[in-house]
Design an enzyme around this catalytic site. Structure first.
Site, short mmCIF file in Angstrom:
data_model
loop_
_atom_site.label_atom_id
_atom_site.label_comp_id
_atom_site.label_asym_id
_atom_site.label_seq_id
_atom_site.Cartn_x
_atom_site.Cartn_y
_atom_site.Cartn_z
N GLY A 379 -1.48 -8.70 3.32
CA GLY A 379 -2.77 -9.35 3.47
C GLY A 379 -2.90 -10.01 4.82
N PRO A 380 -4.10 -10.44 5.16
CA PRO A 380 -4.33 -11.09 6.45
C PRO A 380 -3.62 -12.44 6.54
CG PRO A 380 -6.28 -11.21 5.07
CD PRO A 380 -5.33 -10.31 4.36
N PRO A 381 -3.47 -12.99 7.72
CA PRO A 381 -2.83 -14.31 7.86
C PRO A 381 -3.62 -15.41 7.16
CG PRO A 381 -3.01 -13.20 9.99
CD PRO A 381 -3.83 -12.40 9.03
N GLY A 382 -2.88 -16.38 6.65
CA GLY A 382 -3.52 -17.56 6.10
C GLY A 382 -4.00 -17.43 4.67
N GLY A 384 -1.94 -17.19 2.04
CA GLY A 384 -0.99 -17.83 1.13
C GLY A 384 0.19 -16.98 0.72
N LYS A 385 0.55 -15.97 1.51
CA LYS A 385 1.66 -15.09 1.11
C LYS A 385 2.98 -15.86 1.05
CE LYS A 385 0.91 -12.18 4.50
NZ LYS A 385 -0.27 -12.82 5.10
N THR A 386 3.28 -16.61 2.11
CA THR A 386 4.55 -17.35 2.15
C THR A 386 4.58 -18.47 1.13
OG1 THR A 386 4.73 -16.86 4.50
CG2 THR A 386 6.13 -18.60 3.65
N SER A 703 -13.36 5.51 9.92
CA SER A 703 -14.37 4.91 9.02
C SER A 703 -15.66 4.52 9.73
CB SER A 703 -13.78 3.69 8.31
OG SER A 703 -13.49 2.67 9.23
N LYS A 746 -13.92 -5.09 3.52
CA LYS A 746 -15.14 -4.77 4.27
C LYS A 746 -16.39 -5.33 3.59
CE LYS A 746 -13.27 -0.49 6.26
NZ LYS A 746 -13.33 0.99 6.28
#
Length: 797
Positions: A379-382, A384-386, A703, A746
């Site tokens: 997923g994109p940064p920020g 909440g992955k970590t 795309s 998107k």
């Protein structure tokens, strides 16, 4: 009057025979119980008198005829014996000498006179008395007695040669005795044997029986003396060898002390104790012992000493069998996950499924091994992955450890360096396991999509063993050189982008997508988590500041543009700092309410504006939808025509695939110019210039195909594209529209930009199920697989 005269070097005593003969029949007499001692007739022994009843008895017999009955106790530990605690046979004795000691005790010397049988035994007047009777000996044949006497003396002489407690005085006494009865009594009193065996000889009135018992005791003593001699010889040899080693060790200690190395042996001994205490696997224990032996031979000043010592310390410190108990309470785990993070239902569900499976397996078999899942959060940064990884560890009751793989190019970072090099270290996996102290942590491999490689090896290839459940039970670190089981570890990788991850790694991981947050979700996250965190970090409380929903929404829309919430958190922190300064500078301050107006006052000019209305004012401009590593975004594509000869100019740092899409669009337009109401020979009159703004950013992918075609048709027909519509899809030369990826991101980007119509490939219809319902309600979708339909929906009539 008949008397017996007893003469010794330091005393001369006469005894009246009548005093002795009166005990030929049972008669009363003071009785002295002895511990660990037996007295035979015609034998003298010294005694140390200390018990109260014995001292009282001594005072009594001194006043009288000095006769006393002496009997041995069965158990020497009994202080006050009863009749059952003493033997039934003893010796009538006479007190020869008494010496009072400084400690109020007494030392006496007594001599045995006759064998006696004890009929009664009791304590009266503070000492023991009882009735005794003298036992007369039965004589034996003189010729037979001579042969037996010589045999007994020879046996005693053999024992004296093998024993160190028999002196020449003992030999002289034995050789001077001719009576076989007296001889066996004296020999029995001298040799070492248990009291109960000597007691059997004492009670034997028949001389022949007594001698038979004595000979048996002598033979037993002779055998024991042989054994003792052999043992002593062996011990002496061993002592000589040990003494030699001891002397050498003492010299070694002195040398080490001179060199300042006297503590080395103590240190190594302590290290060995730690190795034993660590409960290492058998293979690891053998390696540790081998290294300790090497360590003893290596001088402490040698660099190799520190290498070996560091290695042994690592073997001791690693948690080979130390496992932290999992929290298998599903409801508790779910509560923790919900408390720490808003949304992310799929991720939470996957963790709860794993805990459920583990609980069921352990219920059936408490020793069952449950392989940890190997997840990859994309997923994109920020988003909440970590932090989700930390929450998973907390929910499961495990330790958490994170390593960042971004920019790592050396394989040794994963597998460690070989110990042949000075300064070599284990890899990050083993170091992490050692640091947490348990063999089942939640281990996060952050930024796995940013791994590099060079001449030092490929870290991604090294991770294949780590992340393969069929191999990682015996993970081999180059430094460790013994296998370590990683099956209990729960590995979680994170990435912003799927494509850079090597295919073999993709095959070993389960991917969970972290989509960008909606505005409503960001508001919830800000209210539940971010504001509380920043208030605490800035020393503020709820009584100092409060954020309105509209104020938070303005921050999200006008001051941030992201899929995650990092910029949002920074803006909230900025507001908190400014409020903190206001409170400090002014003594009386009302509670600061962060409304949209207050946000503009504190944060200043808006950073982002909606460009849609401004840009869509003329033909040749279309809005596309793009997927980036930071989430979805809108893409403006501009087309312009100018007099020329049909040249297609492409700018905006486009990739090869995007350029090919533009050429395919051009071909379709020329082939279908009559259907599109475009001059057939437009390519002879005009050049087309297609530009994608933000030229510093590379752009690529198929795309944008329908957006490129729409912009080009718009400029050629001189008709504007609707300003509220966005699109995405790949085109073919025949005008077919193919499905693309990243639909959720998107669509959310279009919604965030304020657009309300979206054109999607028909085969992407299924992907809108992933889009939140609150977003779907505000959008209108057009699904098509034909480019002519796209133009009908997109271009104004």
């Amino acid at each position: 009057m008949s008397r017996i005269n007893l003469k010794r070097e330091d005393f001369d005593i006469e005894i009246n025979l009548k005093d002795i003969q009166k005990y030929s029949k049972p008669n009363s007499i003071p009785i002295l119980p002895l511990r660990n001692t037996i007295l035979f007739p015609n034998h003298s022994i010294p005694l140390y008198i200390g018990r109260k009843h014995s001292l009282a008895l001594l005072n009594e017999i001194i006043k009288g005829n000095k006769l006393v009955a002496v009997v041995s106790q069965k158990d020497a530990s009994i202080e006050n014996p009863t009749f059952n605690d003493v033997y039934r046979y003893g010796t009538l004795a006479i007190l020869l000498k008494t010496v009072k000691m400084p400690d109020k005790f007494s030392s006496i010397f007594i001599q045995g006179v006759k064998r006696i049988k004890i009929h009664s035994f009791s304590k009266t007047n503070s000492f023991y008395t009882g009735k005794i009777e003298i036992i007369e000996e039965e004589k034996m044949n003189d010729i037979k007695s001579i042969a037996i006497t010589d045999n007994l003396k020879n046996s005693f002489k053999k024992i004296s040669l093998l024993s160190n407690y028999i002196t020449t005085d003992h030999l002289d006494v034995v050789n001077s005795i001719k009576n076989p009865g007296q001889l066996i009594d004296i020999i029995t009193s001298i040799i070492k044997a248990p009291i109960y065996k000597k007691q059997n000889i004492l009670k034997a009135a028949n001389v022949e029986k007594r001698i038979a018992l004595g000979i048996a005791l002598l033979n037993e003593s002779l055998q024991q003396s042989d054994i003792d001699k052999k043992i002593k010889s062996d011990v002496y040899d061993a002592m000589n060898e040990n003494q030699r080693k001891h002397l050498l060790r003492q010299k070694l200690v002195a040398i080490k002390k001179e060199l300042g190395e006297e503590d080395d042996d103590i240190e190594l001994e302590e290290l060995n104790k730690k190795v034993v205490k660590a409960k290492l696997p058998e293979e690891v224990f053998e390696v540790a012992q081998k290294e300790l032996k090497r360590l003893k031979r290596v001088p402490k000043i040698s660099p190799e000493y520190n290498i070996i010592r560091t290695y042994v310390d690592l073997l001791i410190d690693l948690p080979w069998s130390k496992t932290k108990k999992d929290n298998l309470n599903i409801f508790s785990a779910e509560k923790i996950l919900n408390k720490d993070h808003y949304g992310l239902d799929k991720i939470k569900l996957r963790i709860l499924e794993y805990l459920s499976v583990r609980k069921l397996k352990l219920r059936k078999d408490p020793n069952a091994a449950v392989k940890g899942p190997i997840l990859c959060f994309i997923g994109p940064p920020g988003v909440g992955k970590t932090s989700v990884g930390r929450s998973i560890a907390r929910a499961m009751g495990r330790e958490f450890y994170r390593i960042s793989l971004g920019g790592i190019r050396d394989e040794a970072e994963i597998r460690g360096h070989r110990r042949t090099y000075i300064g070599s270290l284990p890899g990050r996996i083993i170091k992490g396991i050692k640091k947490v102290g348990y063999n089942n942590p939640v281990f996060m491999l952050d930024e796995i999509d940013k791994l590099g490689n060079d001449f030092r090896g490929d870290p991604a290839s090294a991770l294949l063993e780590v992340l393969d459940p069929e191999q990682n039970y015996s993970f081999s670190d180059n430094y460790l050189e013994v296998p370590f089981n990683l099956q209990n570890v729960m590995f979680i990788a994170t990435a912003n982008w799927y494509d850079p991850i090597p295919s073999p790694l993709k095959d070993r991981m389960e991917f969970l997508n972290f989509p960008g947050y909606l505005i409503d979700e960001k508001i919830q996250i800000a209210q539940k988590f971010l504001i509380k965190k920043q208030l605490k970090e800035h020393g503020l409380s709820k009584s100092d500041i409060s954020f309105t929903k509209k104020g938070i929404e303005l921050i999200i829309e006008k001051y941030t543009r992201e899929s995650g919430v990092r910029s949002l958190e920074r803006e909230i922190a900025d507001i908190c700092r400014k409020v903190a300064r206001i409170i400090v500078e002014k003594k009386k301050v009302k509670k600061q309410k962060i409304t949209p107006e207050k946000v503009q006052e504190l944060l200043g000019v808006q950073k982002y504006y909606s460009e849609v209305a401004e840009r869509m004012v003329r033909p040749g401009i279309a809005i596309g939808l793009a997927w980036t590593i930071v989430g979805g975004d809108i893409l403006f594509i501009e087309a312009s025509k100018m007099p020329g000869k049909g040249e297609l100019i492409l700018t905006g740092q486009l990739g090869e695939i995007m350029k090919e899409s533009a050429q395919a669009a051009m071909t379709f337009i020329r082939a279908n110019s009559d259907k599109l109401n475009i001059e057939k020979d437009f390519n002879k009159k005009y050049d087309l210039h297609v530009h994608v703004p933000a030229g510093a950013i590379p752009k690529d992918g198929p795309s944008a195909g329908i957006t490129l075609l729409t912009a080009m048709v718009s400029v050629l027909t001189d008709k504007k594209v609707k300003n509220n519509i966005a699109m995405t899809g790949e085109i073919t030369l025949r005008g077919m529209i193919l499905p693309v990826g990243g639909i959720r991101e998107k669509v959310i980007a279009a919604h965030r930009a304020g657009l309300n119509e979206i054109i999607l490939p028909k085969k992407n219809n299924k992907d809108i199920e992933e889009i939140p319902k609150e977003v779907l309600k505000k959008l209108k979708f057009h699904f098509t697989d034909n480019m002519l339909d796209v133009l009908k929906y997109a271009i104004e009539k």
